[in-house]
Motif scaffolding. Structure first.
Motif, PDB file in Angstrom:
ATOM      1  N   LEU A   1       0.832  -1.200   0.000  1.00 48.09           N
ATOM      2  CA  LEU A   1       0.000   0.000   0.000  1.00 48.09           C
ATOM      3  C   LEU A   1       0.870   1.255   0.000  1.00 48.09           C
ATOM      4  O   LEU A   1       0.563   2.242  -0.690  1.00 48.09           O
ATOM      5  CB  LEU A   1      -0.934  -0.006   1.215  1.00 48.09           C
ATOM      6  CG  LEU A   1      -1.953   1.134   1.300  1.00 48.09           C
ATOM      7  CD1 LEU A   1      -2.785   1.229   0.026  1.00 48.09           C
ATOM      8  CD2 LEU A   1      -2.871   0.939   2.509  1.00 48.09           C
ATOM      9  N   GLN A   2       1.975   1.228   0.746  1.00 48.72           N
ATOM     10  CA  GLN A   2       2.875   2.375   0.769  1.00 48.72           C
ATOM     11  C   GLN A   2       3.548   2.574  -0.583  1.00 48.72           C
ATOM     12  O   GLN A   2       3.762   3.708  -1.014  1.00 48.72           O
ATOM     13  CB  GLN A   2       3.921   2.196   1.871  1.00 48.72           C
ATOM     14  CG  GLN A   2       3.341   2.354   3.274  1.00 48.72           C
ATOM     15  CD  GLN A   2       4.369   2.132   4.364  1.00 48.72           C
ATOM     16  OE1 GLN A   2       5.090   1.138   4.363  1.00 48.72           O
ATOM     17  NE2 GLN A   2       4.451   3.060   5.307  1.00 48.72           N
ATOM     18  N   VAL A   3       3.868   1.490  -1.282  1.00 50.59           N
ATOM     19  CA  VAL A   3       4.424   1.589  -2.629  1.00 50.59           C
ATOM     20  C   VAL A   3       3.403   2.249  -3.567  1.00 50.59           C
ATOM     21  O   VAL A   3       3.743   3.119  -4.377  1.00 50.59           O
ATOM     22  CB  VAL A   3       4.816   0.191  -3.160  1.00 50.59           C
ATOM     23  CG1 VAL A   3       5.136   0.258  -4.658  1.00 50.59           C
ATOM     24  CG2 VAL A   3       6.019  -0.349  -2.397  1.00 50.59           C
ATOM     25  N   GLY A   4       2.141   1.850  -3.430  1.00 51.77           N
ATOM     26  CA  GLY A   4       1.082   2.453  -4.230  1.00 51.77           C
ATOM     27  C   GLY A   4       0.956   3.944  -3.978  1.00 51.77           C
ATOM     28  O   GLY A   4       0.737   4.731  -4.912  1.00 51.77           O
ATOM     29  N   ILE A   5       1.101   4.352  -2.726  1.00 52.77           N
ATOM     30  CA  ILE A   5       1.018   5.782  -2.381  1.00 52.77           C
ATOM     31  C   ILE A   5       2.156   6.562  -3.035  1.00 52.77           C
ATOM     32  O   ILE A   5       1.957   7.666  -3.557  1.00 52.77           O
ATOM     33  CB  ILE A   5       1.045   5.964  -0.851  1.00 52.77           C
ATOM     34  CG1 ILE A   5      -0.225   5.390  -0.222  1.00 52.77           C
ATOM     35  CG2 ILE A   5       1.172   7.446  -0.483  1.00 52.77           C
ATOM     36  CD1 ILE A   5      -0.197   5.364   1.293  1.00 52.77           C
ATOM     37  N   VAL A   6       3.365   6.004  -3.014  1.00 50.96           N
ATOM     38  CA  VAL A   6       4.519   6.669  -3.627  1.00 50.96           C
ATOM     39  C   VAL A   6       4.306   6.840  -5.131  1.00 50.96           C
ATOM     40  O   VAL A   6       4.588   7.904  -5.702  1.00 50.96           O
ATOM     41  CB  VAL A   6       5.817   5.873  -3.352  1.00 50.96           C
ATOM     42  CG1 VAL A   6       6.972   6.437  -4.178  1.00 50.96           C
ATOM     43  CG2 VAL A   6       6.164   5.915  -1.869  1.00 50.96           C
ATOM     44  N   ILE A   7       3.805   5.792  -5.796  1.00 50.39           N
ATOM     45  CA  ILE A   7       3.510   5.888  -7.233  1.00 50.39           C
ATOM     46  C   ILE A   7       2.502   6.999  -7.491  1.00 50.39           C
ATOM     47  O   ILE A   7       2.656   7.809  -8.415  1.00 50.39           O
ATOM     48  CB  ILE A   7       2.973   4.540  -7.758  1.00 50.39           C
ATOM     49  CG1 ILE A   7       4.066   3.471  -7.715  1.00 50.39           C
ATOM     50  CG2 ILE A   7       2.430   4.686  -9.188  1.00 50.39           C
ATOM     51  CD1 ILE A   7       3.570   2.076  -8.054  1.00 50.39           C
ATOM     52  N   PHE A   8       1.458   7.050  -6.663  1.00 53.79           N
ATOM     53  CA  PHE A   8       0.423   8.079  -6.796  1.00 53.79           C
ATOM     54  C   PHE A   8       1.015   9.479  -6.623  1.00 53.79           C
ATOM     55  O   PHE A   8       0.684  10.407  -7.373  1.00 53.79           O
ATOM     56  CB  PHE A   8      -0.680   7.830  -5.765  1.00 53.79           C
ATOM     57  CG  PHE A   8      -1.755   8.866  -5.752  1.00 53.79           C
ATOM     58  CD1 PHE A   8      -2.797   8.816  -6.658  1.00 53.79           C
ATOM     59  CD2 PHE A   8      -1.729   9.910  -4.841  1.00 53.79           C
ATOM     60  CE1 PHE A   8      -3.790   9.783  -6.658  1.00 53.79           C
ATOM     61  CE2 PHE A   8      -2.711  10.873  -4.825  1.00 53.79           C
ATOM     62  CZ  PHE A   8      -3.753  10.811  -5.744  1.00 53.79           C
ATOM     63  N   LEU A   9       1.910   9.641  -5.647  1.00 46.08           N
ATOM     64  CA  LEU A   9       2.537  10.939  -5.382  1.00 46.08           C
ATOM     65  C   LEU A   9       3.345  11.423  -6.581  1.00 46.08           C
ATOM     66  O   LEU A   9       3.208  12.580  -7.017  1.00 46.08           O
ATOM     67  CB  LEU A   9       3.458  10.829  -4.159  1.00 46.08           C
ATOM     68  CG  LEU A   9       2.797  10.843  -2.777  1.00 46.08           C
ATOM     69  CD1 LEU A   9       3.804  10.458  -1.710  1.00 46.08           C
ATOM     70  CD2 LEU A   9       2.246  12.231  -2.486  1.00 46.08           C
ATOM     71  N   LEU A  10       4.206  10.566  -7.109  1.00 47.35           N
ATOM     72  CA  LEU A  10       5.058  10.944  -8.234  1.00 47.35           C
ATOM     73  C   LEU A  10       4.232  11.282  -9.469  1.00 47.35           C
ATOM     74  O   LEU A  10       4.527  12.240 -10.192  1.00 47.35           O
ATOM     75  CB  LEU A  10       6.041   9.811  -8.541  1.00 47.35           C
ATOM     76  CG  LEU A  10       7.069   9.496  -7.441  1.00 47.35           C
ATOM     77  CD1 LEU A  10       7.915   8.289  -7.828  1.00 47.35           C
ATOM     78  CD2 LEU A  10       7.958  10.700  -7.168  1.00 47.35           C
ATOM     79  N   ALA A  11       3.175  10.489  -9.715  1.00 52.67           N
ATOM     80  CA  ALA A  11       2.326  10.735 -10.879  1.00 52.67           C
ATOM     81  C   ALA A  11       1.549  12.041 -10.743  1.00 52.67           C
ATOM     82  O   ALA A  11       1.354  12.769 -11.727  1.00 52.67           O
ATOM     83  CB  ALA A  11       1.369   9.563 -11.076  1.00 52.67           C
ATOM     84  N   SER A  12       1.096  12.357  -9.534  1.00 51.60           N
ATOM     85  CA  SER A  12       0.375  13.614  -9.298  1.00 51.60           C
ATOM     86  C   SER A  12       1.279  14.806  -9.597  1.00 51.60           C
ATOM     87  O   SER A  12       0.858  15.805 -10.192  1.00 51.60           O
ATOM     88  CB  SER A  12      -0.115  13.680  -7.852  1.00 51.60           C
ATOM     89  OG  SER A  12      -1.035  12.651  -7.585  1.00 51.60           O
ATOM     90  N   LEU A  13       2.528  14.682  -9.187  1.00 49.00           N
ATOM     91  CA  LEU A  13       3.505  15.749  -9.445  1.00 49.00           C
ATOM     92  C   LEU A  13       3.713  15.917 -10.948  1.00 49.00           C
ATOM     93  O   LEU A  13       3.712  17.040 -11.475  1.00 49.00           O
ATOM     94  CB  LEU A  13       4.823  15.398  -8.754  1.00 49.00           C
ATOM     95  CG  LEU A  13       5.824  16.541  -8.524  1.00 49.00           C
ATOM     96  CD1 LEU A  13       5.228  17.598  -7.606  1.00 49.00           C
ATOM     97  CD2 LEU A  13       7.116  15.998  -7.927  1.00 49.00           C
TER      98      LEU A  13
END
Length: 521
Positions: free
Chosen positions: A84-96
């Motif tokens: 789940l934390q890996v998914g959050i990191v992917i989401f963060l980078l993509a949002s940026l």
């Protein structure tokens, strides 16, 4: 079992762990709805078209759909919290990346990456909750989850409208970043699941690739058919044929894989199969409604982004209130089927009413129809997951939850693509007829542009009316899908929810048909 939770967790312990999960759900849901109202301005600023408008949404839903079953299978094998934390990191980078996009192509690409994070959140939150709470008690906590989703869906359009009017549209993508960071660290501190390493890990990468390829080709065909090429053409034959062939091959591979991404043995059972059909209808409501209602209010009715966000509140309130109340009743009674049936009836009626709207329909009438749609989504989405989880053991919880989320996302993705294609076709025809009456010929992208300020005022009103009138047609299609979902859930077995986290061990003679199938596999 890869992860376990201590039995008998107190309400306080569960709520501490649940807090980070709820923030993740709120942030990912908000990332979809915050864009729904702002999209007309975003696509207009980037000089995009109606087809690109649809793909900004579809790209995220596509990758979310494709990745969901893979996240679910990984959850059965690896540390759920870490995933789940890996998914959050992917989401963060993509949002940026999405926030810094310079054209629609870049935006669509980053939204596709963002969908990977959304896919992780959709299934892993459900799996983690299932690892902590029994199905019967889960109804109440799923009510909290549904309420947060409703609140995020309410706040998203409002924030998107305000950001678009007061600030720059890019902040629609930047704003969720600090909340996602907060959720990441809260999960690190509050979520504690015991992880037991498994050495027999086998990921079905071939099956995942085939599913992704088959679904992608189908959605690309839906996007271009009727515009770039005809329904009856060699392109249609090639793309549909290739999609069917690849998906059939994926079923063959999944049936023979040791640890399939989408376990056919679970999906073909009665309850999961019927729940999948119902979830597809709900997925269309959740994604299609949010995407095209914002466009209807702005382009078809001429409201500002903020006003468009406010006008979607009836649907979001219906979703939030119904999910909370329904969850509490289910935890008391242990009965979930009546809530799902009522939800699909409400959803069907809401869509049927929305199918009659045009660019002059009373806002009170539209508000009432949106409440019915919201109630339908709120009372069914989490409960369909719950009824499937009730019949599987913890070792298959991730795969079962992932399969359901996959088909719900697939329904939403295909729904947005189909509805977008229907709307684009209706709008193009209406604009051509309207322009012809004024002696004006449609040139270039005039028939599909969302940058209304670039065309003269008399023509602008024709475009607005075309979008307003065309929206009713897409909800007529949605009504037909909802009817199919309603028929499916009527055949669900009215089983009571169990009050244990895992399926109890029982002699083979006392097992249910579903348990025997799972044991045999």
């Amino acid at each position: 079992m890869p992860d376990t939770a201590s039995p008998g967790m107190s309400h306080k312990e569960i709520m501490k762990a649940l807090s980070g999960l709820l923030i993740v759900m709120a942030v990912t849901m908000m990332s979809s709805t915050i864009v729904s109202v702002a999209l007309p301005q975003i696509i207009g600023a980037l000089k995009g078209t109606q087809s690109q408008y649809t793909w900004v949404v579809t790209a995220m839903l596509l990758t979310s759909t494709i990745s969901t079953p893979l996240w679910g299978r990984l959850a059965d094998l690896f540390d759920k919290k870490l995933l789940l934390q890996v998914g959050i990191v992917i989401f963060l980078l993509a949002s940026l990346g999405a926030g810094f996009s310079q054209n629609t192509e870049q935006l669509i690409a980053w939204r596709a990456v963002q969908g990977l994070g959304l896919g992780a959140a959709q299934v892993l939150i459900q799996v983690v909750i299932a690892a902590m709470i029994s199905p019967k008690d889960r109804g109440k906590y799923n009510g909290y989850l549904g309420a947060v989703m409703g609140l995020a869906t309410v706040a998203g359009p409002l924030l998107g409208g305000l950001i678009t009017e007061v600030m720059d549209w890019r902040w629609c993508f930047f704003l969720p970043i600090p909340f996602a960071l907060l959720a990441f660290f809260m999960l690190h501190r509050t979520l504690h699941l015991e992880h037991v390493r498994r050495d027999d890990v086998k990921i079905d990468y071939l099956g995942a690739t085939l599913i992704a390829a088959g679904v992608s080709v189908l959605l690309i065909w839906i996007t271009f058919v009727g515009d770039t090429f005809a329904w009856l053409s060699w392109q249609t034959g090639a793309m549909v044929g290739a999609s069917v062939l690849v998906l059939a091959l994926s079923v063959w591979v999944e049936n023979r894989a040791a640890q399939p991404v989408v376990p056919v043995r679970i999906v073909k059972q009665r309850t999961p199969a019927l729940a999948i059909i119902g979830s597809a209808a709900v997925g269309m409501a959740m994604f299609g409604g949010a995407v095209f209602l914002g466009q209807y209010f702005q382009i078809g009715r001429g409201y500002s982004p903020t006003a468009a966000g406010l006008l979607t509140i009836p649907m979001m309130l219906g979703m939030m209130v119904s999910s909370t109340i329904s969850g509490r009743i289910i935890s008391r009674t242990g009965k979930v089927k009546p809530h799902i049936v009522f939800a699909l009836v409400s959803l069907t009626l809401g869509f049927a009413l929305m199918s009659t709207i045009d660019h002059e329909t009373s806002l009170v009438f539209i508000g009432g129809a949106m409440v019915l749609i919201g109630v339908g989504v709120g009372m069914s989405m989490q409960n369909l997951v719950l009824i499937v989880q009730n019949g599987v053991s913890m070792k298959d919880m991730g795969a079962a939850s992932g399969a359901l989320a996959f088909f719900r996302s697939l329904g939403g993705t295909i729904g947005v693509s189909v509805l977008g294609a229907v709307l684009a076709s209706e709008v193009a025809d209406s604009i051509k007829k309207g322009f012809a009456k004024l002696g004006v010929q449609v040139t270039g992208d005039q028939g599909g542009t969302l940058d209304l300020e670039s065309i003269p005022a008399p023509l602008r009103e024709i475009v607005r009316a075309a979008y307003g009138d065309g929206t009713g047609h897409i909800f007529l299609v949605s009504t037909g899908i909802a009817v199919v979902g309603l028929v499916a859930v009527l055949f669900l077995k009215p089983n009571d929810l169990r009050d244990t986290i895992d399926l109890p061990s029982a002699p083979a003679s006392e097992r249910s048909e579903g348990e025997k199938e799972l044991a045999a596999s």
